[in-house]
Scaffold this motif. Structure first.
Motif, PDB file in Angstrom:
ATOM      1  N   LYS A   1       0.830  -1.211   0.000  1.00  0.00           N
ATOM      2  CA  LYS A   1       0.000   0.000   0.000  1.00  0.00           C
ATOM      3  C   LYS A   1       0.863   1.259   0.000  1.00  0.00           C
ATOM      4  N   LEU A   2       1.979   1.237   0.752  1.00  0.00           N
ATOM      5  CA  LEU A   2       2.873   2.389   0.793  1.00  0.00           C
ATOM      6  C   LEU A   2       3.515   2.639  -0.566  1.00  0.00           C
ATOM      7  N   ILE A   3       3.933   1.574  -1.227  1.00  0.00           N
ATOM      8  CA  ILE A   3       4.540   1.728  -2.552  1.00  0.00           C
ATOM      9  C   ILE A   3       3.512   2.256  -3.543  1.00  0.00           C
ATOM     10  N   ASN A   4       2.285   1.745  -3.484  1.00  0.00           N
ATOM     11  CA  ASN A   4       1.232   2.237  -4.381  1.00  0.00           C
ATOM     12  C   ASN A   4       0.927   3.709  -4.135  1.00  0.00           C
ATOM     13  N   ARG A   5       0.951   4.113  -2.872  1.00  0.00           N
ATOM     14  CA  ARG A   5       0.637   5.503  -2.534  1.00  0.00           C
ATOM     15  C   ARG A   5       1.755   6.455  -2.949  1.00  0.00           C
ATOM     16  N   ASP A   6       3.007   6.033  -2.736  1.00  0.00           N
ATOM     17  CA  ASP A   6       4.161   6.914  -2.965  1.00  0.00           C
ATOM     18  C   ASP A   6       5.036   6.415  -4.105  1.00  0.00           C
ATOM     19  N   TYR A   7       4.415   5.882  -5.159  1.00  0.00           N
ATOM     20  CA  TYR A   7       5.182   5.245  -6.232  1.00  0.00           C
ATOM     21  C   TYR A   7       6.164   6.194  -6.930  1.00  0.00           C
ATOM     22  N   ALA A   8       5.887   7.502  -6.907  1.00  0.00           N
ATOM     23  CA  ALA A   8       6.762   8.453  -7.599  1.00  0.00           C
ATOM     24  C   ALA A   8       7.978   8.847  -6.755  1.00  0.00           C
ATOM     25  N   LYS A   9       7.972   8.481  -5.492  1.00  0.00           N
ATOM     26  CA  LYS A   9       9.087   8.835  -4.614  1.00  0.00           C
ATOM     27  C   LYS A   9      10.194   7.790  -4.694  1.00  0.00           C
ATOM     28  N   THR A  10      11.416   8.192  -4.328  1.00  0.00           N
ATOM     29  CA  THR A  10      12.527   7.250  -4.277  1.00  0.00           C
ATOM     30  C   THR A  10      12.226   6.170  -3.246  1.00  0.00           C
ATOM     31  N   LEU A  11      12.389   4.918  -3.659  1.00  0.00           N
ATOM     32  CA  LEU A  11      12.066   3.806  -2.771  1.00  0.00           C
ATOM     33  C   LEU A  11      13.285   3.449  -1.921  1.00  0.00           C
ATOM     34  N   ARG A  12      13.139   3.577  -0.611  1.00  0.00           N
ATOM     35  CA  ARG A  12      14.201   3.217   0.318  1.00  0.00           C
ATOM     36  C   ARG A  12      13.751   1.970   1.075  1.00  0.00           C
ATOM     37  N   VAL A  13      14.230   0.834   0.604  1.00  0.00           N
ATOM     38  CA  VAL A  13      13.778  -0.445   1.130  1.00  0.00           C
ATOM     39  C   VAL A  13      14.134  -0.596   2.600  1.00  0.00           C
ATOM     40  N   ASP A  14      15.299  -0.061   3.001  1.00  0.00           N
ATOM     41  CA  ASP A  14      15.693  -0.177   4.410  1.00  0.00           C
ATOM     42  C   ASP A  14      14.720   0.558   5.321  1.00  0.00           C
ATOM     43  N   GLU A  15      14.209   1.730   4.858  1.00  0.00           N
ATOM     44  CA  GLU A  15      13.245   2.476   5.656  1.00  0.00           C
ATOM     45  C   GLU A  15      11.890   1.759   5.698  1.00  0.00           C
ATOM     46  N   LEU A  16      11.504   1.161   4.578  1.00  0.00           N
ATOM     47  CA  LEU A  16      10.265   0.382   4.556  1.00  0.00           C
ATOM     48  C   LEU A  16      10.356  -0.786   5.532  1.00  0.00           C
ATOM     49  N   ALA A  17      11.497  -1.470   5.511  1.00  0.00           N
ATOM     50  CA  ALA A  17      11.695  -2.607   6.416  1.00  0.00           C
ATOM     51  C   ALA A  17      11.606  -2.164   7.869  1.00  0.00           C
ATOM     52  N   LYS A  18      12.206  -1.026   8.168  1.00  0.00           N
ATOM     53  CA  LYS A  18      12.188  -0.511   9.542  1.00  0.00           C
ATOM     54  C   LYS A  18      10.755  -0.173   9.974  1.00  0.00           C
ATOM     55  N   SER A  19       9.953   0.327   9.032  1.00  0.00           N
ATOM     56  CA  SER A  19       8.586   0.743   9.374  1.00  0.00           C
ATOM     57  C   SER A  19       7.699  -0.434   9.769  1.00  0.00           C
ATOM     58  N   ILE A  20       8.084  -1.651   9.363  1.00  0.00           N
ATOM     59  CA  ILE A  20       7.283  -2.829   9.718  1.00  0.00           C
ATOM     60  C   ILE A  20       8.076  -3.781  10.630  1.00  0.00           C
ATOM     61  N   ASN A  21       9.145  -3.245  11.238  1.00  0.00           N
ATOM     62  CA  ASN A  21       9.961  -4.027  12.179  1.00  0.00           C
ATOM     63  C   ASN A  21      10.480  -5.328  11.558  1.00  0.00           C
ATOM     64  N   MET A  22      11.040  -5.194  10.383  1.00  0.00           N
ATOM     65  CA  MET A  22      11.565  -6.348   9.673  1.00  0.00           C
ATOM     66  C   MET A  22      12.934  -5.983   9.106  1.00  0.00           C
ATOM     67  N   SER A  23      13.831  -6.937   9.004  1.00  0.00           N
ATOM     68  CA  SER A  23      15.132  -6.668   8.397  1.00  0.00           C
ATOM     69  C   SER A  23      14.960  -6.489   6.893  1.00  0.00           C
ATOM     70  N   THR A  24      15.922  -5.807   6.266  1.00  0.00           N
ATOM     71  CA  THR A  24      15.838  -5.574   4.831  1.00  0.00           C
ATOM     72  C   THR A  24      15.824  -6.892   4.060  1.00  0.00           C
ATOM     73  N   SER A  25      16.652  -7.833   4.473  1.00  0.00           N
ATOM     74  CA  SER A  25      16.710  -9.124   3.778  1.00  0.00           C
ATOM     75  C   SER A  25      15.399  -9.895   3.933  1.00  0.00           C
ATOM     76  N   SER A  26      14.800  -9.816   5.135  1.00  0.00           N
ATOM     77  CA  SER A  26      13.518 -10.497   5.354  1.00  0.00           C
ATOM     78  C   SER A  26      12.415  -9.870   4.514  1.00  0.00           C
ATOM     79  N   LEU A  27      12.421  -8.532   4.444  1.00  0.00           N
ATOM     80  CA  LEU A  27      11.421  -7.850   3.629  1.00  0.00           C
ATOM     81  C   LEU A  27      11.527  -8.307   2.177  1.00  0.00           C
ATOM     82  N   HIS A  28      12.758  -8.330   1.642  1.00  0.00           N
ATOM     83  CA  HIS A  28      12.962  -8.786   0.270  1.00  0.00           C
ATOM     84  C   HIS A  28      12.407 -10.200   0.088  1.00  0.00           C
ATOM     85  N   ALA A  29      12.745 -11.076   1.018  1.00  0.00           N
ATOM     86  CA  ALA A  29      12.349 -12.476   0.895  1.00  0.00           C
ATOM     87  C   ALA A  29      10.832 -12.649   0.942  1.00  0.00           C
TER      88      ALA A  29
END
Length: 299
Positions: A196-224
């Motif tokens: 939902k966050l990516i759909n809402r802010d699709y035009a913004k630079t995607l920072r996967v590490d910040e997304l992972a932090k927002s859901i209390n997940m590691s970057t590697s876990s988020l990717h997986a």
């Protein structure tokens, strides 16, 4: 079931007097009608279930192909960019479909009243599934569409019938996949939040590490987990969303490709053109010209 399919197609035909996607007085229900086989169309599915009353369609997602028709329905559990193609339709027998949107909260509300034995956990969730239609399920769908003839009853009866439809889907074999997005809160719903966050802010630079932090997940876990649910990485998902939004802008507005590229988040128009052509088969100018020519021919 054949009589039910005929009745459902007759009802959808009654409430759709021309080709297109029609919003109904039932807020979560859209009726879809097309009289010709389509080119592959790129769109974003919202969490919903689609019932075809007449015709057939294929959906391509994450290198998999899903086929559905009056005997099978399609369920999308999260927002996702897909490629769809109507494979059977004509003026005498148009493609007729009902799309019913739903939310995770609706699924959870039904699950809390289902026996624990019917809540089989541990299944790897899939974002898109095809299930087999049943007589009881089609009966509920028909009763839902019939409410369009008695709008005064919609407020009271529609929520009950929608709950019945979702309940019957959850009880079907493929319903286990839908359940997992609701009951695996720590993983599936976290990925749904990221989507939902990516759909809402699709035009913004995607920072996967910040997304992972927002859901209390590691970057590697988020990717997986993201790839497990959607079939692609967060960056690939964002790219698809950007390109599909760009295509919508180019079709609906008199704008040039470079301006649209910047609007959807690209810094380089040339990169935008390359990736657009890779997804849609031709550069923006040629693709939009072809689409508008087809629209003029149909009109």
């Amino acid at each position: 079931m054949d009589e039910q399919k005929l009745e459902l197609s007759s009802l959808i035909n009654k409430f759709t007097n021309k080709d297109g996607i029609h919003q109904t007085e039932l807020n979560s229900v859209k009726l879809i009608r097309f009289s010709t086989i389509s080119e592959p169309l790129h769109s974003i599915y919202e969490p919903s279930v689609c019932f075809i009353a007449q015709g057939s369609k294929i959906v391509m997602y994450a290198n998999e192909i899903y086929r559905y028709d009056p005997n099978r329905y399609l369920v999308a559990s999260v927002h996702m960019p897909i490629t769809g193609k109507i494979t059977a339709a004509s003026r005498d027998h148009p493609f007729l479909c009902l799309q019913l949107s739903f939310s995770t909260l609706q699924i959870l509300d039904i699950l809390k009243d289902m026996p624990d034995s019917e809540q089989n956990k541990g299944i790897s969730p899939k974002a898109l599934v095809v299930g087999k239609s049943t007589s009881a399920l089609l009966d509920a769908v028909i009763r839902l569409v019939k409410l369009l003839d008695e709008p005064s009853s919609i407020r009271v009866l529609a929520p009950l019938i929608i709950s019945e439809i979702l309940f019957r889907i959850l009880r079907n074999e493929q319903g286990e996949q839908v359940k997992e997005f609701a009951i695996l809160g720590s993983k599936a719903s976290s990925i749904e939040k990221v989507i939902k966050l990516i759909n809402r802010d699709y035009a913004k630079t995607l920072r996967v590490d910040e997304l992972a932090k927002s859901i209390n997940m590691s970057t590697s876990s988020l990717h997986a987990y993201f790839k497990r649910v959607t079939g692609m990485s967060p960056l690939q998902y964002q790219k698809k969303i950007r390109l599909q939004m760009a295509r919508q802008l180019l079709i609906s507005d008199n704008v040039n490709a470079a301006d649209v590229a910047f609007e959807v988040g690209y810094e380089s128009p040339s990169q935008f053109n390359r990736e657009y052509a890779r997804l849609f088969g031709s550069p923006p100018i040629g693709d939009i010209k072809k689409i508008k020519t087809n629209i003029d021919i149909k009109n």
